[in-house]
Design an enzyme around this catalytic site. Structure first.
Site, mmCIF file in Angstrom:
data_model
loop_
_atom_site.group_PDB
_atom_site.id
_atom_site.type_symbol
_atom_site.label_atom_id
_atom_site.label_comp_id
_atom_site.label_asym_id
_atom_site.label_seq_id
_atom_site.Cartn_x
_atom_site.Cartn_y
_atom_site.Cartn_z
ATOM 1 C CG HIS A 16 -1.901 -1.009 1.376
ATOM 2 N ND1 HIS A 16 -2.076 -1.744 2.511
ATOM 3 C CD2 HIS A 16 -2.841 -1.469 0.501
ATOM 4 C CE1 HIS A 16 -3.076 -2.610 2.355
ATOM 5 N NE2 HIS A 16 -3.554 -2.469 1.142
ATOM 6 C CE LYS A 40 -14.619 -5.515 2.290
ATOM 7 N NZ LYS A 40 -13.520 -4.770 1.664
ATOM 8 N NE ARG A 89 -2.778 -7.234 -4.272
ATOM 9 C CZ ARG A 89 -3.560 -7.274 -3.221
ATOM 10 N NH1 ARG A 89 -3.063 -7.589 -2.050
ATOM 11 N NH2 ARG A 89 -4.845 -7.025 -3.322
ATOM 12 C CB SER A 127 -4.198 -6.493 4.650
ATOM 13 O OG SER A 127 -3.835 -5.208 4.238
HETATM 14 P P1 ADP Z 1 -5.578 -6.061 0.640
HETATM 15 O O1 ADP Z 1 -5.961 -6.694 -0.653
HETATM 16 O O2 ADP Z 1 -4.116 -6.191 0.951
HETATM 17 O O3 ADP Z 1 -6.479 -6.447 1.796
HETATM 18 P P2 ADP Z 1 -6.934 -3.452 0.405
HETATM 19 O O4 ADP Z 1 -8.295 -3.989 0.264
HETATM 20 O O5 ADP Z 1 -6.672 -2.553 1.558
HETATM 21 O O6 ADP Z 1 -5.754 -4.532 0.433
HETATM 22 O O7 ADP Z 1 -6.477 -2.783 -0.948
HETATM 23 C C1 ADP Z 1 -6.481 -1.434 -1.259
HETATM 24 C C2 ADP Z 1 -5.848 -1.222 -2.606
HETATM 25 O O8 ADP Z 1 -4.445 -1.493 -2.510
HETATM 26 C C3 ADP Z 1 -6.341 -2.113 -3.730
HETATM 27 O O9 ADP Z 1 -6.335 -1.351 -4.913
HETATM 28 C C4 ADP Z 1 -5.309 -3.200 -3.798
HETATM 29 O O10 ADP Z 1 -5.247 -3.807 -5.082
HETATM 30 C C5 ADP Z 1 -4.048 -2.400 -3.512
HETATM 31 N N1 ADP Z 1 -2.955 -3.227 -3.007
HETATM 32 C C6 ADP Z 1 -2.952 -4.014 -1.917
HETATM 33 N N2 ADP Z 1 -1.767 -4.623 -1.753
HETATM 34 C C7 ADP Z 1 -0.988 -4.215 -2.782
HETATM 35 C C8 ADP Z 1 0.343 -4.518 -3.212
HETATM 36 N N3 ADP Z 1 1.101 -5.384 -2.530
HETATM 37 N N4 ADP Z 1 0.814 -3.908 -4.330
HETATM 38 C C9 ADP Z 1 0.014 -3.074 -5.012
HETATM 39 N N5 ADP Z 1 -1.247 -2.767 -4.688
HETATM 40 C C10 ADP Z 1 -1.748 -3.314 -3.594
#
Ligand code: ADP
Length: 159
Positions: A16, A40, A89, A127
């Protein structure tokens, strides 16, 4: 240009953070929008998730960290953001993100969704992976920002 970077950030990871750094370098203001969806289940409360992001970022002129609930299209209208930025990703992220982008476009035609590729080092990082490792006592160094690693590990240990 104002960009919104929405997510759960439960908790913020180095993946992130990488997107936040790179996205904030190409806009005037980045709004990190921390989702609070009643249906959620989060490991960290909304205020904890916000606090961990603020601890990580410190004071940044062009980054705002705020809670959001409801429709992203409405939040974008309220904040005057022209676009949403999402991290990608792997191919597995694509289908869901494609659907969300098209739905948001149908709700708010002026709102664009932009995608930023993950940096290769973080392509495996999520996460949920961080939580699984920490719950089982594994080392999360390098996966989450250094300054929050002990807080995250302590909260999740043996849960
Ligand atoms: P997660 O999938 O880790 O639970 P979130 O729901 O908080 O994450 O994701 C928020 C945004 O951050 C989304 O657009 C997700 O694709 C992106 N994201 C999460 N992890 C990464 C990563 N390792 N590299 C690039 N983008 C990421």
């Amino acid at each position: 240009m104002v960009l919104i970077y929405p997510g759960s950030f439960d908790p913020i990871t180095n993946g992130h953070l990488d997107i936040i750094e790179r996205a904030s370098a190409i806009c005037d203001k980045l709004i990190v929008a921390v989702g609070n969806n009643e249906r959620k289940k989060y490991e960290f409360s909304t205020s904890e998730r916000i606090k961990l992001i603020r601890l990580t970022l410190g004071d940044r002129d062009n980054i705002e960290v705020t809670e959001f609930s409801g429709l992203l299209a409405d939040f974008a209208r309220k904040t005057g953001a022209k676009a949403v930025i999402k991290g990608l990703r792997a191919v597995s992220d694509f289908e869901y993100e494609f659907q969300m982008a098209l739905l948001n476009k149908s709700l708010e035609p002026s709102l664009e969704t932009l995608f930023m590729m993950t940096s290769v080092n973080y392509s495996y990082l999520s996460s949920s992976a961080v939580k699984e490792i920490a719950r089982n006592g594994g080392n999360i160094e390098g996966l989450v920002p250094d300054c929050i690693k002990d807080i995250v590990a302590a909260k999740l240990a043996h849960r």
